[in-house]
Scaffold this motif. Structure first.
Motif, PDB file in Angstrom:
ATOM      1  N   GLU A   1       0.830  -1.214   0.000  1.00 45.44           N
ATOM      2  CA  GLU A   1       0.000   0.000   0.000  1.00 45.44           C
ATOM      3  C   GLU A   1       0.864   1.264   0.000  1.00 45.44           C
ATOM      4  O   GLU A   1       0.441   2.298  -0.512  1.00 45.44           O
ATOM      5  CB  GLU A   1      -0.988   0.004   1.167  1.00 45.44           C
TER       6      GLU A   1
ATOM      7  N   GLU B   1       2.117   1.679  -3.611  1.00 34.26           N
ATOM      8  CA  GLU B   1       0.992   2.197  -4.408  1.00 34.26           C
ATOM      9  C   GLU B   1       0.869   3.707  -4.269  1.00 34.26           C
ATOM     10  O   GLU B   1       0.656   4.426  -5.250  1.00 34.26           O
ATOM     11  CB  GLU B   1      -0.326   1.569  -3.941  1.00 34.26           C
ATOM     12  N   GLN B   2       0.990   4.191  -3.049  1.00 37.59           N
ATOM     13  CA  GLN B   2       0.823   5.627  -2.811  1.00 37.59           C
ATOM     14  C   GLN B   2       1.998   6.433  -3.367  1.00 37.59           C
ATOM     15  O   GLN B   2       1.819   7.544  -3.858  1.00 37.59           O
ATOM     16  CB  GLN B   2       0.640   5.899  -1.323  1.00 37.59           C
TER      17      GLN B   2
ATOM     18  N   LYS C   1      -0.242   7.430 -11.027  1.00 33.37           N
ATOM     19  CA  LYS C   1      -1.189   6.560 -11.740  1.00 33.37           C
ATOM     20  C   LYS C   1      -2.621   7.058 -11.662  1.00 33.37           C
ATOM     21  O   LYS C   1      -3.466   6.631 -12.449  1.00 33.37           O
ATOM     22  CB  LYS C   1      -1.137   5.145 -11.171  1.00 33.37           C
ATOM     23  N   TYR C   2      -2.918   7.921 -10.691  1.00 34.18           N
ATOM     24  CA  TYR C   2      -4.272   8.457 -10.607  1.00 34.18           C
ATOM     25  C   TYR C   2      -4.604   9.299 -11.836  1.00 34.18           C
ATOM     26  O   TYR C   2      -5.753   9.436 -12.205  1.00 34.18           O
ATOM     27  CB  TYR C   2      -4.422   9.343  -9.361  1.00 34.18           C
TER      28      TYR C   2
ATOM     29  N   PHE D   1     -10.112  14.966  -6.124  1.00 32.75           N
ATOM     30  CA  PHE D   1     -11.081  14.447  -7.088  1.00 32.75           C
ATOM     31  C   PHE D   1     -12.030  15.591  -7.455  1.00 32.75           C
ATOM     32  O   PHE D   1     -12.993  15.861  -6.754  1.00 32.75           O
ATOM     33  CB  PHE D   1     -11.858  13.268  -6.496  1.00 32.75           C
TER      34      PHE D   1
ATOM     35  N   MET E   1      -4.350   0.982  -7.546  1.00 29.19           N
ATOM     36  CA  MET E   1      -4.597   2.298  -6.970  1.00 29.19           C
ATOM     37  C   MET E   1      -5.013   2.178  -5.502  1.00 29.19           C
ATOM     38  O   MET E   1      -5.634   1.219  -5.111  1.00 29.19           O
ATOM     39  CB  MET E   1      -5.717   2.958  -7.757  1.00 29.19           C
ATOM     40  N   SER E   2      -4.634   3.185  -4.713  1.00 27.31           N
ATOM     41  CA  SER E   2      -4.882   3.120  -3.273  1.00 27.31           C
ATOM     42  C   SER E   2      -6.360   3.156  -2.920  1.00 27.31           C
ATOM     43  O   SER E   2      -6.901   2.209  -2.397  1.00 27.31           O
ATOM     44  CB  SER E   2      -4.212   4.295  -2.592  1.00 27.31           C
ATOM     45  N   MET E   3      -6.963   4.303  -3.166  1.00 26.06           N
ATOM     46  CA  MET E   3      -8.348   4.474  -2.760  1.00 26.06           C
ATOM     47  C   MET E   3      -8.985   5.294  -3.875  1.00 26.06           C
ATOM     48  O   MET E   3      -8.430   6.313  -4.283  1.00 26.06           O
ATOM     49  CB  MET E   3      -8.386   5.240  -1.432  1.00 26.06           C
ATOM     50  N   THR E   4     -10.116   4.854  -4.360  1.00 21.28           N
ATOM     51  CA  THR E   4     -10.732   5.549  -5.490  1.00 21.28           C
ATOM     52  C   THR E   4     -11.647   6.665  -5.020  1.00 21.28           C
ATOM     53  O   THR E   4     -11.990   6.770  -3.836  1.00 21.28           O
ATOM     54  CB  THR E   4     -11.560   4.571  -6.344  1.00 21.28           C
TER      55      THR E   4
ATOM     56  N   ILE F   1      -6.906  -0.014   4.127  1.00 23.93           N
ATOM     57  CA  ILE F   1      -5.631   0.704   4.017  1.00 23.93           C
ATOM     58  C   ILE F   1      -5.458   1.487   5.318  1.00 23.93           C
ATOM     59  O   ILE F   1      -6.447   1.953   5.878  1.00 23.93           O
ATOM     60  CB  ILE F   1      -5.653   1.713   2.845  1.00 23.93           C
TER      61      ILE F   1
END
Lengths: 143, 142
Positions: free
Chosen positions: A62, A65-66, A71-72, A124, B1-4, B69
Motif C-alpha cells: 500500500e 501504491e501511494q 497513476k491516478y 477528485f 490504486m490506493s483508494m478511489t 488501508i
C-alpha cells in the motif's frame, strides 16, 4: 518548403513549452517518466523528501501504491507552480482513466539542491470548471 | 490504486451511518440543523460528529477496517444548505498521500437507504457488499 516551415514551427513550439516548465514541473516530469513498481525502492530518495519517507515501510504494497500516485492521472491538461525560497507548490490538472477530472497539488522542498516531494494531495475534482488556474499547496484546500 | 473517488464517498456515507447507529436522535439533530458541522476520525478510530446542536463520539474502526488501508485521519466538513441538501468536503489522510473529494447528498435519502432486514445484514457483514456500496455511491453524488 511549407512542410519544413511547419516542422520548424512545431519544433520551436515544443521547445518553448518545455522551456516554460518551471523547476517543480521538471522534477515531477522526471518522477513521472522514471518511476515504476520495479524501481521505486531504489529511486525513492531521488524524488521524495527525507521527511516524507522516513518511518515508511516501503516493502508494504500500500505504501508503494501511494508513492506511485502518478497513476491516478491518465492525461494532463495544465500545470502551475509557485516557489518561495526553499518551498514550492505544484498544481497539475488532468483526467483519470475514466476521463473524470482530477488534480494533484504537491508541496516541494529544496533538499540537497533538488526539489523533492514533501506532501501530496490528490483532489477528485467534480468538473473542469473547478480546475485551479494557479498553484495551490495541499494545505490550502484540505479539511 | 490506493483508494478511489467512489471509495472516499462511500466512506463518508458509512461514517454517517455509523454515527446514526450510535445515536439516531443526536445525529439527525446535528445534521438537520442549517449551517456547518464536522466529522473527524483519528488514527485510533475515534470518530466525532460535532455541530451547533451537539457533539457525538462513536467508533469509526469498523469503517476504517473495511477500507483496508492504514488511515491517519479523516476530516469531513459539511454544510446543510436547507431542505435536506447537504454539501460536503472530505479529506482522507493516508500514510503518503491525502485524498479530497467534494459532493452533495440528500440527507433523507441517505438515512432511508437500505433500511430493510436484508440490508441490515449486509451492513453487519465484515466484508464489503457491492450492491449496497453502489447504492451509497449514487446517493453521495458524482
Amino acid at each position: 518548403m511549407r512542410s519544413i516551415t511547419l516542422f520548424l514551427v512545431l519544433f520551436l513550439s515544443a521547445c518553448a513549452v518545455k522551456m516554460n516548465n518551471g523547476p517543480l514541473y521538471s522534477s515531477y516530469y522526471r518522477y513521472e517518466q522514471s518511476v515504476s513498481v520495479d524501481n521505486i525502492h531504489k529511486l525513492q530518495f531521488d524524488f521524495f523528501s527525507s521527511n516524507l519517507i522516513k518511518n515508511l515501510n516501503i516493502n508494504e504494497p500500500e505504501i508503494t501504491e501511494q508513492l506511485l500516485f502518478k497513476k491516478y492521472m491518465f492525461k494532463q491538461k495544465s500545470h502551475f507552480e509557485k516557489i518561495n525560497e526553499k518551498v514550492g507548490c505544484l498544481s497539475i490538472n488532468g483526467f483519470d482513466n475514466e476521463n473524470m477530472p482530477i488534480s494533484f497539488n504537491i508541496k516541494y522542498i529544496a533538499e540537497n539542491e533538488h526539489w523533492l516531494i514533501e506532501e501530496i494531495g490528490v483532489l477528485f475534482v467534480n468538473s473542469i470548471a473547478d480546475f485551479t488556474d494557479s498553484a495551490k499547496c495541499p494545505s490550502e484546500y484540505q479539511n | 490504486m490506493s483508494m478511489t473517488r467512489a471509495e472516499v464517498k462511500i466512506t463518508v456515507a458509512k461514517l454517517i451511518e455509523a454515527s446514526y447507529s450510535k445515536d439516531k436522535g443526536l445525529t439527525t439533530k446535528i445534521m438537520a440543523e442549517k449551517g456547518s458541522f464536522k466529522l473527524t476520525v483519528d488514527q485510533s478510530g475515534t470518530a466525532t460528529l460535532s455541530g451547533n446542536a451537539g457533539v457525538l463520539t462513536f467508533s469509526g474502526t469498523p469503517t476504517l477496517e473495511k477500507i483496508g488501508i492504514k488511515v491517519k485521519r479523516i476530516s469531513i466538513s459539511f454544510e446543510n444548505k436547507g431542505e435536506m441538501n447537504i454539501g460536503y468536503s472530505a479529506t482522507v489522510n493516508l500514510a503518503v498521500i491525502s485524498l479530497t473529494v467534494n459532493g452533495d447528498f440528500d440527507l433523507e435519502e441517505l438515512i432511508t437507504s437500505c433500511s430493510g432486514l436484508l440490508c441490515s445484514a449486509a451492513r453487519a457483514l465484515k466484508g464489503r457488499n457491492r450492491a449496497y456500496e453502489a447504492e451509497l455511491e449514487s446517493i453521495m453524488g458524482r
